[in-house]
Design a protein around this motif. Structure first.
Motif, PDB file in Angstrom:
ATOM      1  N   ALA A   1       0.920  -1.268  -0.113  1.00  0.00           N
ATOM      2  CA  ALA A   1       0.046   0.080  -0.070  1.00  0.00           C
ATOM      3  C   ALA A   1       1.009   1.108   0.231  1.00  0.00           C
ATOM      4  N   SER A   2       1.957   1.218   0.725  1.00  0.00           N
ATOM      5  CA  SER A   2       2.847   2.449   0.661  1.00  0.00           C
ATOM      6  C   SER A   2       3.411   2.973  -0.687  1.00  0.00           C
ATOM      7  N   ARG A   3       3.365   1.910  -1.552  1.00  0.00           N
ATOM      8  CA  ARG A   3       4.098   2.143  -2.850  1.00  0.00           C
ATOM      9  C   ARG A   3       3.155   2.509  -4.124  1.00  0.00           C
ATOM     10  N   ILE A   4       1.968   1.865  -3.959  1.00  0.00           N
ATOM     11  CA  ILE A   4       1.266   2.045  -5.223  1.00  0.00           C
ATOM     12  C   ILE A   4       0.238   3.133  -5.204  1.00  0.00           C
ATOM     13  N   PHE A   5      -0.185   3.776  -4.080  1.00  0.00           N
ATOM     14  CA  PHE A   5      -1.253   4.927  -4.255  1.00  0.00           C
ATOM     15  C   PHE A   5      -0.682   6.086  -4.400  1.00  0.00           C
ATOM     16  N   THR A   6      -0.443   6.681  -5.543  1.00  0.00           N
ATOM     17  CA  THR A   6       0.479   7.966  -5.773  1.00  0.00           C
ATOM     18  C   THR A   6      -0.456   9.021  -6.415  1.00  0.00           C
ATOM     19  N   VAL A   7      -1.671   8.768  -6.741  1.00  0.00           N
ATOM     20  CA  VAL A   7      -2.573   9.701  -7.251  1.00  0.00           C
ATOM     21  C   VAL A   7      -3.929  10.136  -6.498  1.00  0.00           C
ATOM     22  N   ASP A   8      -3.758  10.978  -5.332  1.00  0.00           N
ATOM     23  CA  ASP A   8      -4.849  11.424  -4.625  1.00  0.00           C
ATOM     24  C   ASP A   8      -4.712  12.686  -3.967  1.00  0.00           C
ATOM     25  N   ARG A   9      -5.869  13.323  -3.037  1.00  0.00           N
ATOM     26  CA  ARG A   9      -5.517  14.423  -2.495  1.00  0.00           C
ATOM     27  C   ARG A   9      -4.368  14.839  -1.812  1.00  0.00           C
ATOM     28  N   PHE A  10      -3.526  13.774  -1.081  1.00  0.00           N
ATOM     29  CA  PHE A  10      -2.460  13.729  -0.343  1.00  0.00           C
ATOM     30  C   PHE A  10      -1.133  14.220  -1.187  1.00  0.00           C
ATOM     31  N   HIS A  11      -1.043  13.214  -1.991  1.00  0.00           N
ATOM     32  CA  HIS A  11       0.104  13.220  -3.072  1.00  0.00           C
ATOM     33  C   HIS A  11      -0.102  14.335  -3.897  1.00  0.00           C
ATOM     34  N   GLY A  12      -0.974  14.806  -3.983  1.00  0.00           N
ATOM     35  CA  GLY A  12      -1.567  15.960  -5.050  1.00  0.00           C
ATOM     36  C   GLY A  12      -1.439  17.545  -4.315  1.00  0.00           C
ATOM     37  N   ASP A  13      -1.035  17.502  -3.032  1.00  0.00           N
ATOM     38  CA  ASP A  13      -0.604  18.729  -2.203  1.00  0.00           C
ATOM     39  C   ASP A  13       0.701  18.845  -2.050  1.00  0.00           C
ATOM     40  N   PRO A  14       1.557  19.604  -2.682  1.00  0.00           N
ATOM     41  CA  PRO A  14       3.002  19.907  -2.453  1.00  0.00           C
ATOM     42  C   PRO A  14       3.405  20.313  -1.220  1.00  0.00           C
ATOM     43  N   LEU A  15       2.451  20.902  -0.247  1.00  0.00           N
ATOM     44  CA  LEU A  15       2.680  21.118   1.101  1.00  0.00           C
ATOM     45  C   LEU A  15       2.520  20.024   2.041  1.00  0.00           C
ATOM     46  N   LEU A  16       2.215  18.798   1.806  1.00  0.00           N
ATOM     47  CA  LEU A  16       2.376  17.648   2.538  1.00  0.00           C
ATOM     48  C   LEU A  16       3.668  16.663   1.963  1.00  0.00           C
ATOM     49  N   PRO A  17       4.443  16.172   2.747  1.00  0.00           N
ATOM     50  CA  PRO A  17       5.406  15.692   2.612  1.00  0.00           C
ATOM     51  C   PRO A  17       5.140  14.169   1.759  1.00  0.00           C
ATOM     52  N   LYS A  18       5.753  13.776   0.615  1.00  0.00           N
ATOM     53  CA  LYS A  18       5.323  12.469   0.016  1.00  0.00           C
ATOM     54  C   LYS A  18       5.750  11.181   0.939  1.00  0.00           C
ATOM     55  N   SER A  19       6.408  11.386   1.789  1.00  0.00           N
ATOM     56  CA  SER A  19       6.750  10.237   2.413  1.00  0.00           C
ATOM     57  C   SER A  19       5.880   9.949   3.469  1.00  0.00           C
ATOM     58  N   LYS A  20       5.190  11.047   3.920  1.00  0.00           N
ATOM     59  CA  LYS A  20       3.918  10.901   4.966  1.00  0.00           C
ATOM     60  C   LYS A  20       2.497  10.389   4.334  1.00  0.00           C
ATOM     61  N   SER A  21       2.480  10.868   2.938  1.00  0.00           N
ATOM     62  CA  SER A  21       1.444  10.281   2.030  1.00  0.00           C
ATOM     63  C   SER A  21       1.687   9.013   1.855  1.00  0.00           C
ATOM     64  N   ASP A  22       2.695   8.524   1.652  1.00  0.00           N
ATOM     65  CA  ASP A  22       2.891   7.060   1.167  1.00  0.00           C
ATOM     66  C   ASP A  22       2.563   6.357   2.781  1.00  0.00           C
ATOM     67  N   GLU A  23       3.130   6.639   3.779  1.00  0.00           N
ATOM     68  CA  GLU A  23       2.811   6.076   4.932  1.00  0.00           C
ATOM     69  C   GLU A  23       1.160   5.848   5.267  1.00  0.00           C
TER      70      GLU A  23
END
Ligand code: COA
Length: 340
Positions: free
Chosen positions: A203-225
């Motif tokens: 789950a931490s590696r396949i979800f990449t298109v969503d409102r968390f990953h789409g927000d540059p102010l949220l760190p990608k690592s935390k969105s993956d997690e």
């Protein structure tokens, strides 16, 4: 008055309220009842036109939830009053987004109800929503707005909100006739405890298109997690069942399913997450997972919902192939307070 302008109106400052009494008063106010009726389609969202559910009960429960949030001190409400007409022409309700805030270690909030009279322009809408952000005392306010309510979307953009995704929701109505199984080599069944680690890692590696990953102010690592936590919580009971697809003895993908009975008159199925390992993608695993989920839902509910980003063509094709129909589109916006 073709090509004419609406007469100028006098607007009061937005009236604010955090207590149940004044929300109750406003709810019984003719203007607010009219407001809800005028925004019926947008407020019903994905439930609009679902003959298996009661639209009246769903709308009632929206308001009841808003009242409960405010009366229990969990949320705040902002009204917009038109003094000259003596009626309420706008309402916005919000609350802290507890789970998201804990995960990102930032104060985040969400809009849970928003409705305006159609004559209210973007300036006044933006004022109401900005006040909600301020009164909630959060760094970012998350709003999911029906694409048919363009003025509210434009108001949020006018105030500096960023578009982080467009969510398309699909509905499947159970009929006793399931989509056929196509791939005998793919076996789907409930998750086993020894698969938990592999599923959360996937789950931490396949979800990449969503409102968390789409927000540059949220760190990608935390969105993956966030997705590993989501799956881990699903395995621990947040979902009613997590089904796993296995091929040649290996975990190929998973799907999380739950029955939402929280809306009176609106019990329905929800597919929250579907994920297939990149090693197995494009071979029918996603399709077998969705088909098995529908088999699990069949005796329990009449309607099943799943959402995905408008940009996720693979998922869209997967759901339409599995006989889901698109029923609602919503823009997701993040309004950050200045200085965040
Ligand atoms: C979306 C996802 C679950 C699809 O799983 P999958 O096992 O690859 O899908 P399937 O092989 O069962 O294909 C089902 C349909 O999807 C479409 N599809 C699959 N792979 C595709 C690709 N590479 N490009 C375009 N469409 C594709 C096809 O229309 C296919 O139907 P077809 O057999 O008639 O061609 C998978 O890509 C995934 O895990 N993506 C990342 C997570 C995600 O976005 N989940 C969905 C939102 S929660």
């Amino acid at each position: 008055m073709l090509g004419g302008r609406l007469p100028p109106r006098r607007w009061s400052n937005t009236r604010t309220s955090t207590d149940l009494q004044s929300l109750d008063t406003a709810v019984s106010h003719e203007g607010l009842g009219q407001l809800i009726a005028d925004n019926r389609e947008c407020l019903l969202g994905k439930f609009l036109g679902d003959s298996n559910l009661s639209e009246e009960k769903i709308l009632d429960s929206l308001l009841a939830t808003a009242k409960a949030q405010v009366s229990q001190g969990k949320g705040v409400v902002e009204f917009l009053e038109d003094d000259s007409a003596g009626k309420t022409v706008g309402i916005a309700v919000g609350e802290p987004a507890v789970w998201d805030s804990e995960h990102f270690r930032r104060r985040l909030g969400k809009v849970t109800l928003v409705a305006f009279d159609r004559i209210v322009g973007t300036g006044h809408r933006a004022t109401v929503l900005h006040k909600l952000l301020t009164r909630l005392n959060v760094e970012m306010l998350f709003a999911r707005v029906n694409m048919n309510d363009l003025l509210t979307i434009q108001a949020l953009e006018r105030d500096g909100a960023i578009l982080t995704d467009v969510l398309v929701t699909f509905r499947y109505e159970t009929s006793g006739r399931l989509p056929p199984s196509n791939s005998p080599g793919i076996h789907v069944g409930p998750s086993e405890p020894n698969e938990n680690e592999e599923l959360t890692r996937l789950a931490s590696r396949i979800f990449t298109v969503d409102r968390f990953h789409g927000d540059p102010l949220l760190p990608k690592s935390k969105s993956d997690e966030l997705y590993s936590k989501w799956v881990s919580n699903s395995l621990a009971g947040f979902a009613d069942i997590v089904l796993v697809a296995r091929q040649a003895g290996r975990v190929a993908g998973f799907i999380t399913c739950k029955v939402d009975g929280s809306t009176p008159g609106g019990e329905h199925g929800i597919i929250d997450l579907v994920g297939v390992s990149p090693d197995f993608a494009g071979n029918g695993v996603g399709y077998e997972l969705v088909r098995s989920a529908l088999e699990w839902f069949e005796p329990k509910v009449r309607s099943v919902y799943v959402g995905t980003q408008a940009a996720n063509n693979r998922a869209t094709r997967l759901y339409t192939k599995s006989r889901f129909l698109p029923v609602c589109s919503e823009a997701t916006l993040h309004l950050w307070s200045l200085g965040s």
